[in-house]
Design an enzyme around this catalytic site. Sequence first.
Site, short mmCIF file in Angstrom:
data_model
loop_
_atom_site.label_atom_id
_atom_site.label_comp_id
_atom_site.label_asym_id
_atom_site.label_seq_id
_atom_site.Cartn_x
_atom_site.Cartn_y
_atom_site.Cartn_z
N ASN A 10 -2.67 -6.13 -2.31
CA ASN A 10 -2.24 -6.44 -0.94
C ASN A 10 -1.93 -7.93 -0.89
OD1 ASN A 10 -1.85 -6.76 1.80
ND2 ASN A 10 -4.01 -6.58 2.33
N LYS A 12 -0.76 -9.60 1.55
CA LYS A 12 -0.94 -10.19 2.89
C LYS A 12 0.29 -11.05 3.22
CE LYS A 12 -5.88 -9.73 2.34
NZ LYS A 12 -7.23 -10.21 2.69
N HIS A 96 -5.99 -2.09 8.25
CA HIS A 96 -6.68 -3.15 7.51
C HIS A 96 -7.51 -3.98 8.49
CE1 HIS A 96 -7.32 -6.83 5.22
NE2 HIS A 96 -7.08 -6.12 4.13
N GLU A 169 -13.70 -1.42 3.08
CA GLU A 169 -13.66 -2.87 2.90
C GLU A 169 -14.64 -3.53 3.85
OE1 GLU A 169 -9.65 -4.18 3.84
OE2 GLU A 169 -9.94 -3.52 5.89
N GLY A 175 -12.12 -12.05 1.21
CA GLY A 175 -11.68 -13.43 1.10
C GLY A 175 -12.78 -14.45 1.20
N SER A 215 -13.15 -9.03 -2.03
CA SER A 215 -13.40 -10.00 -3.11
C SER A 215 -13.50 -9.33 -4.48
CB SER A 215 -14.66 -10.84 -2.81
OG SER A 215 -14.45 -11.66 -1.68
#
Length: 253
Positions: A10, A12, A96, A169, A175, A215
């Site tokens: 992904n 982003k 998401h 997630e 992140g 992560s």
Amino acid sequence: MARKPMMAANWKMNKTLREAEDYAAAVIPKAEDAGGVDVAVFVPFTCLNEFARMTADTPVIAGAQNFYFEDSGAYTGEVSAPMLLDVGARAVLIGHSERREIFFESDEMVAKKTKRALDAGLIPVVCCGETKEERDSGGMWDKIQAQIKAVMDAVDGDLDPEKIIFAYEPIWAIGTGDTASPEDAQDAIGQVRGLLEELRGEGFAGSVRILYGGSVKPENIAEIMSQRDVDGGLVGGAALDVESFGELVEAAK
């Protein structure tokens, strides 16, 4: 039934068209070498047409990061399922955590998008997960259960488990450098699979793929993938570099 692993990137809000072209050229041979692993890359709308063109007739699945559930109309700034199909997308991320947390997408919105994607023949990768506060307060499962139930309630009739993918997630791990332990990932994804069995039966739950996101990096993917119910990764930062993503694809084998 054995579930085929998937490694999904992904991007982003990253990469220009030229960067996307370079990435596509580099990722195709990695996907071709991956054998029994599905490789998907979710790119910004500005790159989707060219990325899908370059990866057509290859093992790489070109995907979008978002869309709106109506097919056309006065929805300034939005993109529809027919538009995604028109430029070659085969899959789409839905719900998401950044869409939910930053852009306030509700469970109802996510459910409508999932139904529309399925009807259009796009593979939805439906995300669920909890914040640190929800985890610490004991509200984690209530949150995830509501997210999954809303989606499954919206999808009526028989559902082919190969046409939909879920991704767990934990929001606190995205992140941040913090990663749920492999055991935490297995526990949450195992509960999601158990809920899907309650809602759609053992056959569906045993066949549908559930990815882990948060992560994920080459250093931890092998241990995460070794968990019984984890079928792959939805990868952000570590997938921006195609060599790093290639290591993740290789590990998924």
